[in-house]
Design an enzyme around this catalytic site. Structure first.
Site, PDB file in Angstrom:
ATOM      1  N   CYS A 195       0.653  -7.811  -3.001  1.00 17.42           N
ATOM      2  CA  CYS A 195       0.419  -6.556  -3.695  1.00 17.42           C
ATOM      3  C   CYS A 195       1.193  -6.672  -4.785  1.00 17.42           C
ATOM      4  CB  CYS A 195       0.835  -5.253  -2.708  1.00 17.42           C
ATOM      5  SG  CYS A 195       1.085  -3.944  -3.802  1.00 17.42           S
ATOM      6  N   GLN A 218      -6.553  -5.183  -4.151  1.00 12.50           N
ATOM      7  CA  GLN A 218      -7.558  -5.959  -3.403  1.00 12.50           C
ATOM      8  C   GLN A 218      -8.865  -5.549  -4.001  1.00 12.50           C
ATOM      9  OE1 GLN A 218      -7.932  -4.856   0.840  1.00 12.50           O
ATOM     10  NE2 GLN A 218     -10.261  -4.697   0.926  1.00 12.50           N
ATOM     11  N   HIS A 244       2.280  -4.218  -6.654  1.00 14.60           N
ATOM     12  CA  HIS A 244       2.852  -2.950  -6.897  1.00 14.60           C
ATOM     13  C   HIS A 244       4.271  -3.179  -6.240  1.00 14.60           C
ATOM     14  CE1 HIS A 244      -1.195  -0.696  -7.447  1.00 14.60           C
ATOM     15  NE2 HIS A 244      -0.621  -1.335  -8.453  1.00 14.60           N
ATOM     16  N   HIS A 245       4.217  -3.940  -4.918  1.00  9.21           N
ATOM     17  CA  HIS A 245       5.470  -3.982  -4.277  1.00  9.21           C
ATOM     18  C   HIS A 245       5.892  -5.124  -3.967  1.00  9.21           C
ATOM     19  CE1 HIS A 245       3.753   0.155  -3.391  1.00  9.21           C
ATOM     20  NE2 HIS A 245       5.328   0.374  -3.638  1.00  9.21           N
TER      21      HIS A 245
END
Length: 211
Positions: free
Chosen positions: A99, A140, A101-102
């Site tokens: 991901c 995704q 974001h993280h």
């Protein structure tokens, strides 16, 4: 290629290499030691002393998609297909990504179908395209569009269908902490986009149903 895919991923990104100069091995290892200290642990203890080197090596493996061009994988095609022009589906392509974001794992399966227009590509090439995009920091939604976009642009089939189902560790390990939930995304180009019946046929083939 439809406008939605163009907005998510410019065609130039098919050829992109790392967008910044990579830091040195020493800089990477120093950054990992800082993160180890941030967790509250001691980077000098026996179990962690070699962790920065291992993490650097692992990152080069997990993010090697930045050094590969998915369009190159689709360059060799075959025209001797005995007139076959119906749906080709490669399903259950397992992948792991991270991901953006993280920077925690996304683990799932991709299902890719296309309607040939006089030429087909080796099945392993489709799998490699999935892996190249997966081995980059991702969402995704973007990854789904990227896979469909490069296949449509390079092979120019009559249409492409992509479905991805994955579990996101950023949901399972932090925040709401819900294990076992999956996210499903799909995108269609060409004939698939224009004909809902073809979308249904693709979905049924992916699910193993008779039609």
């Amino acid at each position: 290629m439809d406008a939605v895919i163009k907005k998510i991923m410019p065609a130039s990104s098919y050829m992109d290499r790392p967008v910044t100069d990579r830091p040195s091995q020493q800089e990477v290892e120093a950054a990992v030691r800082t993160l180890l200290r941030w967790t509250g642990d001691n980077p000098e203890r026996e179990g962690l002393v070699n962790t920065p080197k291992r993490v650097a090596k692992a990152f080069r493996e997990m993010f090697d998609g930045y050094d590969k061009c998915p369009a190159d994988e689709l360059g060799r095609t075959f025209e001797e297909v005995a007139g076959y022009d119906d749906l080709v589906v490669v399903k259950d392509i397992e992948f792991h990504s991270h991901c953006e974001h993280h920077m925690v794992p996304i683990i799932g399966k991709a299902h890719v179908g296309y309607l040939p227009d006089g030429k087909v590509v080796g099945l392993s090439k489709i799998m490699r395209v999935v892996d190249i995009f997966a081995h980059r920091l991702q969402t995704q939604e973007a990854m789904t569009a990227q896979i469909a976009g490069v296949i449509q642009d390079v092979l120019t089939p009559r249409g492409v269908a992509v479905m991805i189902e994955a579990e996101h560790m950023c949901v399972a390990m932090r925040g709401i902490r819900k294990q076992g939930s999956t996210t499903l995304t799909s995108t269609f180009t060409g004939v698939f986009k224009d004909n809902p019946e073809e979308q249904v046929r693709f979905a049924m083939m992916v699910r193993g149903s008779r039609y």
